[in-house]
Design a protein around this motif. Structure first.
Motif, PDB file in Angstrom:
ATOM      1  N   VAL A  15       0.839  -1.205   0.000  1.00  0.00           N
ATOM      2  CA  VAL A  15       0.000   0.000   0.000  1.00  0.00           C
ATOM      3  C   VAL A  15       0.874   1.254   0.000  1.00  0.00           C
ATOM      4  N   ASP A  16       1.955   1.232   0.768  1.00  0.00           N
ATOM      5  CA  ASP A  16       2.885   2.368   0.800  1.00  0.00           C
ATOM      6  C   ASP A  16       3.512   2.610  -0.566  1.00  0.00           C
ATOM      7  N   ARG A  19       1.012   4.296  -2.814  1.00  0.00           N
ATOM      8  CA  ARG A  19       0.839   5.699  -2.414  1.00  0.00           C
ATOM      9  C   ARG A  19       2.053   6.537  -2.839  1.00  0.00           C
ATOM     10  N   GLN A  20       3.262   6.007  -2.637  1.00  0.00           N
ATOM     11  CA  GLN A  20       4.478   6.731  -3.006  1.00  0.00           C
ATOM     12  C   GLN A  20       4.542   7.010  -4.508  1.00  0.00           C
ATOM     13  N   THR A  24      -3.839   5.917  -5.303  1.00  0.00           N
ATOM     14  CA  THR A  24      -4.671   5.849  -4.105  1.00  0.00           C
ATOM     15  C   THR A  24      -5.748   4.786  -4.287  1.00  0.00           C
ATOM     16  N   ILE A  25      -6.246   4.302  -3.180  1.00  0.00           N
ATOM     17  CA  ILE A  25      -7.355   3.345  -3.222  1.00  0.00           C
ATOM     18  C   ILE A  25      -8.550   3.994  -3.901  1.00  0.00           C
ATOM     19  N   GLU A  26      -8.785   5.268  -3.614  1.00  0.00           N
ATOM     20  CA  GLU A  26      -9.905   5.984  -4.214  1.00  0.00           C
ATOM     21  C   GLU A  26      -9.748   6.105  -5.729  1.00  0.00           C
ATOM     22  N   GLY A  27      -8.513   6.334  -6.179  1.00  0.00           N
ATOM     23  CA  GLY A  27      -8.261   6.425  -7.620  1.00  0.00           C
ATOM     24  C   GLY A  27      -8.567   5.114  -8.338  1.00  0.00           C
TER      25      GLY A  27
END
Length: 179
Positions: A15-16, A19-20, A24-27
């Motif tokens: 997950v990191d 994100r880096q 994103t989960i939302e994306g």
């Protein structure tokens, strides 16, 4: 002595890494929503977020993310040997290993996931299009396909859950009318 890595550490690392790299989960959930909303009027973005999170719980997906993002990062730093460096850095169209890694992660979600992955790989919608880099800048040779695989798996998972919910409602309605 070899260290045994706890699954929570692997999940957090995956997950990191996403994100880096601007994922994103939302994306990803937005892609899932676009893929599944034509089939369900009740679908919400929250349903899609929940499905993406569930897919990210799978070790196969976490491992694919870690391997793919690592290869993208190494290519950005020119740390792969040739000709692999040039193939990954340029996102060579005939390379195929990026799709193979991502596709392997969706097989557990059935034919809907496989066909959805193919569609997303071809049409590159939403975040996938943004990540599809064939020019200068960050290398996302593996990442764009990994995002497509997460979205495809989450879409398939939702499609099956929606059908299960509809069938349960039909069964309940039949019980109520016959009582």
């Amino acid at each position: 002595m070899k260290r045994r890595v706890h699954s929570k550490e692997v999940k957090q690392a995956a997950v990191d890494r996403l994100r880096q790299r601007g994922v994103t989960i939302e994306g990803i959930a937005e892609i899932v929503f676009r893929m599944q909303s034509p089939y369900s009027q009740e679908l919400t973005i929250e349903d899609c977020v929940e499905s993406v999170i569930a897919v990210l719980e799978k070790r196969e997906m976490q491992h694919a993310i870690l391997v793919g993002v690592e290869l993208d990062l190494l290519a950005e730093k020119n740390q792969l040997s040739e000709p692999l460096q040039s193939l990954v850095q340029s996102d060579e169209g005939l390379f195929g290993c990026d799709e193979t890694l991502a596709l392997g992660s969706v097989f557990g979600y059935g034919s809907i996931a496989v066909t959805t992955f193919g569609y997303l790989d071809k049409h590159k919608i939403g975040l996938i299009k943004k990540l599809d880099t064939k020019k200068d800048g960050p290398v996302h040779t593996f990442l764009d396909d990994l995002v497509a695989s997460i979205a495809a798996a989450a879409s398939s998972r939702l499609a099956h859950r929606i059908r299960d919910r509809e069938e349960a409602e039909e069964t309940q309605a039949k019980k109520e009318t016959s009582a």
